[in-house]
Design a protein around this motif. Structure first.
Motif, short mmCIF file in Angstrom:
data_model
loop_
_atom_site.label_atom_id
_atom_site.label_comp_id
_atom_site.label_asym_id
_atom_site.label_seq_id
_atom_site.Cartn_x
_atom_site.Cartn_y
_atom_site.Cartn_z
N ALA A 67 91.64 -2.33 -56.48
CA ALA A 67 91.74 -2.55 -58.06
C ALA A 67 92.67 -3.69 -58.04
O ALA A 67 92.64 -5.00 -58.96
CB ALA A 67 92.21 -1.43 -58.59
N LEU A 68 93.63 -3.95 -57.19
CA LEU A 68 94.59 -4.95 -57.17
C LEU A 68 94.09 -5.99 -56.87
O LEU A 68 94.30 -7.15 -57.65
CB LEU A 68 95.84 -4.62 -56.35
N ALA A 69 93.26 -6.27 -56.11
CA ALA A 69 92.30 -7.44 -55.44
C ALA A 69 91.71 -8.04 -56.48
O ALA A 69 91.19 -9.14 -56.75
CB ALA A 69 91.83 -7.60 -53.98
N TRP A 70 90.74 -7.05 -57.27
CA TRP A 70 89.66 -7.20 -58.16
C TRP A 70 90.43 -8.13 -59.39
O TRP A 70 89.83 -8.93 -59.80
CB TRP A 70 89.00 -6.16 -58.58
N PHE A 71 91.51 -7.40 -59.79
CA PHE A 71 92.09 -7.88 -60.87
C PHE A 71 92.67 -9.35 -60.46
O PHE A 71 92.74 -10.31 -61.29
CB PHE A 71 93.22 -7.21 -61.32
N GLY A 72 93.14 -9.61 -59.27
CA GLY A 72 93.39 -10.90 -58.85
C GLY A 72 92.40 -11.75 -58.91
O GLY A 72 92.72 -12.96 -59.18
N THR A 73 90.94 -11.57 -58.62
CA THR A 73 90.01 -12.46 -58.63
C THR A 73 89.80 -12.60 -60.10
O THR A 73 89.52 -14.04 -60.31
CB THR A 73 88.82 -11.72 -58.15
N LEU A 74 90.01 -11.90 -61.13
CA LEU A 74 89.76 -12.15 -62.39
C LEU A 74 91.04 -13.20 -62.80
O LEU A 74 90.56 -13.97 -63.60
CB LEU A 74 89.97 -10.87 -63.25
N ALA A 75 91.99 -12.82 -62.73
CA ALA A 75 93.01 -13.69 -63.09
C ALA A 75 93.24 -14.99 -61.89
O ALA A 75 94.22 -15.89 -62.20
CB ALA A 75 94.53 -12.89 -63.04
N ARG A 76 92.46 -15.13 -61.10
CA ARG A 76 92.66 -16.29 -59.91
C ARG A 76 94.13 -16.27 -59.37
O ARG A 76 94.56 -17.27 -59.53
CB ARG A 76 92.21 -17.59 -60.61
N ASP A 77 94.67 -15.07 -59.25
CA ASP A 77 96.09 -14.95 -58.89
C ASP A 77 96.04 -15.27 -57.42
O ASP A 77 95.62 -14.40 -56.46
CB ASP A 77 96.58 -13.60 -59.06
N LYS A 78 96.74 -16.33 -56.80
CA LYS A 78 96.68 -16.63 -55.45
C LYS A 78 97.52 -15.65 -54.68
O LYS A 78 97.29 -15.28 -53.46
CB LYS A 78 97.00 -18.18 -55.22
N VAL A 79 98.49 -15.01 -55.44
CA VAL A 79 99.29 -14.04 -54.68
C VAL A 79 98.67 -12.74 -54.23
O VAL A 79 98.70 -12.16 -53.16
CB VAL A 79 100.67 -13.98 -55.28
N ALA A 80 97.63 -12.51 -55.35
CA ALA A 80 97.20 -11.26 -55.26
C ALA A 80 96.16 -11.11 -54.26
O ALA A 80 95.73 -10.32 -53.82
CB ALA A 80 96.53 -10.72 -56.64
N VAL A 81 95.50 -12.50 -54.09
CA VAL A 81 94.25 -12.37 -53.19
C VAL A 81 94.46 -13.06 -51.95
O VAL A 81 93.47 -13.32 -51.15
CB VAL A 81 92.81 -13.04 -54.24
N GLU A 82 95.63 -13.71 -51.79
CA GLU A 82 95.80 -14.27 -50.34
C GLU A 82 95.89 -13.45 -49.47
O GLU A 82 96.03 -12.17 -49.49
CB GLU A 82 97.24 -15.01 -50.34
N GLY A 83 95.20 -14.04 -48.02
CA GLY A 83 95.22 -13.11 -47.10
C GLY A 83 93.67 -12.62 -46.80
O GLY A 83 92.95 -12.35 -47.76
N SER A 84 93.23 -12.31 -45.71
CA SER A 84 91.79 -12.20 -45.32
C SER A 84 91.45 -10.74 -46.10
O SER A 84 90.61 -10.44 -46.57
CB SER A 84 91.32 -12.16 -43.98
N GLN A 85 92.66 -9.77 -45.71
CA GLN A 85 92.34 -8.42 -46.03
C GLN A 85 92.13 -8.12 -47.64
O GLN A 85 91.35 -7.50 -48.17
CB GLN A 85 93.26 -7.58 -45.64
N ALA A 86 93.07 -8.63 -48.24
CA ALA A 86 93.10 -8.74 -49.62
C ALA A 86 91.79 -9.47 -50.32
O ALA A 86 91.45 -8.88 -51.32
CB ALA A 86 94.47 -9.62 -50.21
N ASN A 87 91.56 -10.61 -49.67
CA ASN A 87 90.15 -11.23 -50.12
C ASN A 87 88.86 -10.29 -50.11
O ASN A 87 88.23 -10.35 -50.78
CB ASN A 87 90.05 -12.36 -49.45
N PHE A 88 89.04 -9.60 -48.97
CA PHE A 88 87.84 -8.97 -48.77
C PHE A 88 87.90 -7.52 -49.56
O PHE A 88 86.90 -7.03 -50.30
CB PHE A 88 87.77 -8.28 -47.33
N ASP A 89 88.99 -7.06 -50.19
CA ASP A 89 89.09 -6.06 -51.01
C ASP A 89 88.63 -6.39 -52.28
O ASP A 89 87.88 -5.60 -53.07
CB ASP A 89 90.62 -5.41 -51.03
N GLY A 90 88.99 -7.74 -52.59
CA GLY A 90 88.24 -8.19 -53.91
C GLY A 90 86.75 -8.19 -54.02
O GLY A 90 86.15 -7.77 -54.79
#
Length: 273
Positions: A67-90
């Motif tokens: 959920a956190l990573a998905w909202f990060g992809t919507l907001a294009r929040d680099k902090v929320a989606v940085e890193g391979s694991q967070a990117n995969f979660d999104g």
């Protein structure tokens, strides 16, 4: 419903929602075989709420990360989606949402036909045997070399398309999604985990549809039955998820394949006898 009917139907919903043996089939069978009255739409809503809460609680860490990573992809929040694991979660969150679309469309356009023509013991017997054989074949032939990360959008959509078949009673939503997951090379545990995560929007859609039907039907509310059913389905579903993941890693899918074949043959005997 009597207390024993409430108890048994809640346990059936909680246990069979996540086992590859078809919850819809087992919920239909008591009325087909024992002549029990229909449990009502309110009770259906309650037991779906219980199973949904169980899978959300069991996979709370994964769901929270997605959920956190998905909202990060919507907001294009680099902090929320940085890193391979967070990117995969999104990515995984998007895969699950898109893979749930075929089931939603099939339910919207085909639910009435299925309810009127396919909710029978004969259909359940045939699908129980057929998809049980497919599950056994996939379990034997599975390479079990692909991780969920390497499943890809295409693989997720193939599992989502297969999930739409689960509207046919006896198919089993978890069974058909695990079958395709195994055929795509996922390990038994990963196939089960992806199936459980994919069940979240599936159960939510089914619960939402039943809720709308219930609210517009004018049906009376038996709060005691709903609360008891919801609580029992939650407890049985949570325990089922936990022990199934342990069992399937050790012994595979064959116990459930054998059960499906025995159940299907037993139903055919009951029909023709």
């Amino acid at each position: 419903m009597s207390t024993i009917e409430i108890f048994i139907l809640a346990l059936i919903q909680g246990l069979t929602e996540f086992l590859p043996i078809s919850s819809s089939a087992h919920l239909i069978l008591p009325s087909q075989l024992l002549g029990w009255v229909d449990q009502g739409q309110g009770y259906d809503v309650a037991v779906h709420v219980g199973t949904l809460l169980a899978v959300l609680l069991y996979f709370r860490k994964e769901v929270g990360n997605m959920a956190l990573a998905w909202f990060g992809t919507l907001a294009r929040d680099k902090v929320a989606v940085e890193g391979s694991q967070a990117n995969f979660d999104g990515k995984l969150a998007w895969w699950i949402l898109f893979a749930s679309i075929p089931l939603g469309l099939a339910g919207y356009f085909g639910n009435d036909f299925i309810s009127q023509h396919l909710r029978t013991a004969a259909v359940i017997a045939a699908t129980t045997i057929l998809f049980g054989i497919l599950l056994g074949f996939a379990d034997i032939k599975a390479k079990q070399m692909v991780s969920i990360e390497k499943l890809g959008f295409k693989g997720a959509m193939l599992i989502g398309l297969a999930q739409a078949l689960a509207l046919i009673p006896g198919t089993s939503r978890s069974g058909i999604t695990m079958t395709v997951g195994l055929m795509l090379g996922l390990s038994r545990t990963n196939a089960a985990r992806f199936s459980f995560l994919l069940s979240i929007p599936a159960i939510a859609m089914a619960g939402g549809y039943l809720t709308v039907k219930f609210l517009t039907s004018g049906e009376g509310v038996d709060w005691q039955a709903m609360m008891l059913g919801s609580g029992l389905s939650f407890l049985s579903a949570y325990a089922c998820i936990h022990y199934f993941l342990i069992l399937v890693d050790k012994v595979g899918m064959m116990p459930f394949v054998i059960y499906r074949l025995l159940l299907g043959v037993g139903l055919l005997w009951f029909i023709f006898a």
